[in-house]
Design an enzyme around this catalytic site. Structure first.
Site, short mmCIF file in Angstrom:
data_model
loop_
_atom_site.label_atom_id
_atom_site.label_comp_id
_atom_site.label_asym_id
_atom_site.label_seq_id
_atom_site.Cartn_x
_atom_site.Cartn_y
_atom_site.Cartn_z
N SER A 43 3.27 -3.68 -4.42
CA SER A 43 3.44 -4.99 -3.79
C SER A 43 2.46 -6.00 -4.38
CB SER A 43 3.21 -4.88 -2.28
OG SER A 43 1.87 -4.54 -1.99
N ASP A 101 2.13 -2.01 -13.77
CA ASP A 101 2.86 -2.64 -12.67
C ASP A 101 3.31 -4.05 -13.03
OD1 ASP A 101 1.88 -0.36 -11.53
OD2 ASP A 101 0.50 -1.37 -10.17
N TYR A 114 -10.19 5.96 -7.59
CA TYR A 114 -9.50 5.53 -8.81
C TYR A 114 -10.51 5.31 -9.93
CZ TYR A 114 -5.90 2.78 -11.32
OH TYR A 114 -5.00 2.30 -12.24
N GLU A 169 -5.80 -9.32 -11.01
CA GLU A 169 -6.01 -8.13 -10.18
C GLU A 169 -7.34 -7.46 -10.53
OE1 GLU A 169 -2.41 -6.19 -9.22
OE2 GLU A 169 -3.38 -4.50 -8.22
N GLY A 188 0.80 -1.22 0.00
CA GLY A 188 0.00 0.00 0.00
C GLY A 188 0.83 1.27 0.00
P1 ADP Z 1 0.42 -1.70 -3.66
O1 ADP Z 1 0.34 -2.64 -4.80
O2 ADP Z 1 0.67 -0.30 -4.10
O3 ADP Z 1 1.38 -2.10 -2.60
P2 ADP Z 1 -2.29 -2.56 -3.39
O4 ADP Z 1 -3.42 -2.07 -2.55
O5 ADP Z 1 -2.46 -2.62 -4.85
O6 ADP Z 1 -1.02 -1.68 -2.97
O7 ADP Z 1 -1.90 -4.03 -2.94
C1 ADP Z 1 -1.69 -4.33 -1.57
C2 ADP Z 1 -2.36 -5.66 -1.30
O8 ADP Z 1 -1.65 -6.70 -1.98
C3 ADP Z 1 -2.30 -6.05 0.16
O9 ADP Z 1 -3.39 -5.51 0.88
C4 ADP Z 1 -2.41 -7.57 0.06
O10 ADP Z 1 -3.74 -7.95 -0.18
C5 ADP Z 1 -1.61 -7.86 -1.19
N1 ADP Z 1 -0.19 -8.15 -0.90
C6 ADP Z 1 0.87 -7.42 -1.28
N2 ADP Z 1 2.03 -7.99 -0.87
C7 ADP Z 1 1.68 -9.11 -0.22
C8 ADP Z 1 2.41 -10.14 0.45
N3 ADP Z 1 3.75 -10.12 0.53
N4 ADP Z 1 1.71 -11.14 1.01
C9 ADP Z 1 0.36 -11.18 0.95
N5 ADP Z 1 -0.38 -10.24 0.33
C10 ADP Z 1 0.25 -9.21 -0.22
MG MG Z 2 -1.09 -2.55 -6.38
#
Ligand code: ADP
Ligand code: MG
Length: 381
Positions: free
Chosen positions: A123, A173, A223, A161, A118
């Site tokens: 991530s 991404d 968004y 996604e 986030g």
């Molecule tokens: P960003 O992609 O910018 O970090 P997002 O809201 O798109 O933010 O994605 C974050 C979400 O992705 C988390 O809330 C979780 O659901 C999932 N996520 C990301 N990294 C992990 C991880 N290492 N393990 C489990 N879930 C993850």
């Molecule tokens: Mg994301």
């Protein structure tokens, strides 16, 4: 505990392999991906790793360091909105690959990541692309072996996604996580998916990522609202997407649409121009011009697209005051991170200035990362 140890403990057998995929930072070209536009991200040294083994049924058993208990999902039950939570990004990729006609079965998966979640550093794509890489190799899909294959895998991660996790992201991404090249920025044309590797020639300078610790919330409808405004502007102009418009088209568009829609469109149209300008300035080594484009991009996202928040504006402002060449919010906005172009010997001053201002406001301390352009998703072990 190492991901391999987690899997070994759970299954009683060594993992078949370990794969990883990077998070990313977007240098310039924000909110352009879903407008068939241009963007210029790079893969970060921060990565999500997964230890993986095949199962011979349809069960996906998954855990992630810091994400609670082990989850069990039936791949046959996956689909739009199912499963919920973080498993959607993982099971969704296997579901999308199967939908695309690939023979994919259940898996045992153990993840660990140093990509902050986030923070606007993607991530979610690192997670999806890591499992996509593992599935491609373990089920013999061969998608990592060519850029076309990697593009196909990125498309499956986008579907996961969009459809399963229900997050309406564009393709930037996943593309950079799977198709980046170390030492390079990735110029991505979202109209046709074409990529060009641009050498990250920044002699004497660094790209500094500042996680402002104001987590973004893309799922809260903002968004979607920006996407709809862009679509409305394109429809009013009678074009398939805002990519068809250039700066010369703006006066008539602005006269024809609602004021807010006009500003949203103006951001996207001018942002595509800024991506081109940054690529040109990198080519001639004009880093001052690169910095000026970054800062102009921030102003556009603040004034026209309205996706910044005080944490982001303050981080950009303090970086500029401390001597950075340019700085802007990166990622979707509404919180998250900034990216700053700064001479090596001013990095300390920028960090200290930002920390000082955040502390004075009573905000959480920012976290800094050096954005060294890194390599794409790959098998590690
Ligand atoms: P960003 O992609 O910018 O970090 P997002 O809201 O798109 O933010 O994605 C974050 C979400 O992705 C988390 O809330 C979780 O659901 C999932 N996520 C990301 N990294 C992990 C991880 N290492 N393990 C489990 N879930 C993850
Ligand atoms: Mg994301």
């Amino acid at each position: 505990m190492e991901v391999t140890e987690v899997l070994q403990e759970r299954t009683g057998a060594p993992a078949e392999g370990v794969w990883s995929a990077p998070g990313r930072v977007n240098l310039i070209g924000e909110h352009t991906d879903y407008n068939d536009g241009l963007c210029l991200p790079l893969a970060l040294p921060l990565r999500t790793r997964v230890a993986a083994s095949r199962r011979d049924d349809d069960l996906v058993v998954l855990s992630s360091a810091g994400f609670g208990r082990v989850l069990r999902c039936d791949l046959g039950q996956a689909g739009p909105g199912r499963p919920k939570g973080w498993a959607a990004y993982v099971v969704g990729v296997l579901w999308a690959l199967r939908q695309a006609g690939h023979e994919v079965r259940g898996m045992e998966l153990a993840f660990a990541s140093n990509v902050p979640t986030g923070a606007g550093l993607s991530s979610s794509a690192a997670l999806a692309c890591a499992v996509g890489a593992a599935a491609s190799d373990l089920f013999g899909l061969g998608l990592l072996g060519s850029d076309e294959g990697r593009a196909e895998l990125a498309a499956a991660c986008v579907r996961a996604e969009n459809v399963v996790a229900g997050a309406a992201t564009g393709g930037m991404d996943q593309t950079v996580s799977l198709r980046a090249r170390a030492g390079h920025l990735l110029l991505l044309d979202c109209q046709d998916g074409a990529v060009e590797h641009i050498p990250a020639a920044l002699p004497g300078h660094s790209l500094l990522v500042t996680d402002t610790r104001s987590p973004h919330q893309l799922l809260d409808g903002q968004y979607e609202a920006r996407r709809r405004a862009c679509e409305a502007a394109a429809a009013a102009a009678g074009v398939p997407s805002l990519r068809s418009l250039g700066p010369a088209d703006l006066p008539s568009l602005l006269a024809a649409v609602d004021e807010v829609v006009g500003r949203r469109a103006r951001h996207v149209v001018t942002e595509n121009e800024r991506v081109r300008a940054v690529v040109a300035a990198l080519d001639t080594g004009d880093l001052a011009a690169v910095g000026a484009c970054l800062t102009a991009g921030h102003v556009s996202l603040r004034e026209d697209f309205e996706v910044t928040v005080p944490h982001l504006d303050v981080a950009v402002e303090s970086a500029l005051v401390a001597g950075a060449l340019g700085s802007r919010v990166t990622g979707g906005g509404f919180g998250g991170s900034t990216v700053t172009l700064v001479a090596h010997d001013s990095v300390g001053a920028v960090r200290e200035a930002t920390e000082r201002v955040f502390a004075a406001k009573g905000w959480d301390a920012p976290v800094f990362y050096a954005a060294l352009p890194s390599g794409p998703a790959a098998r590690e072990v």
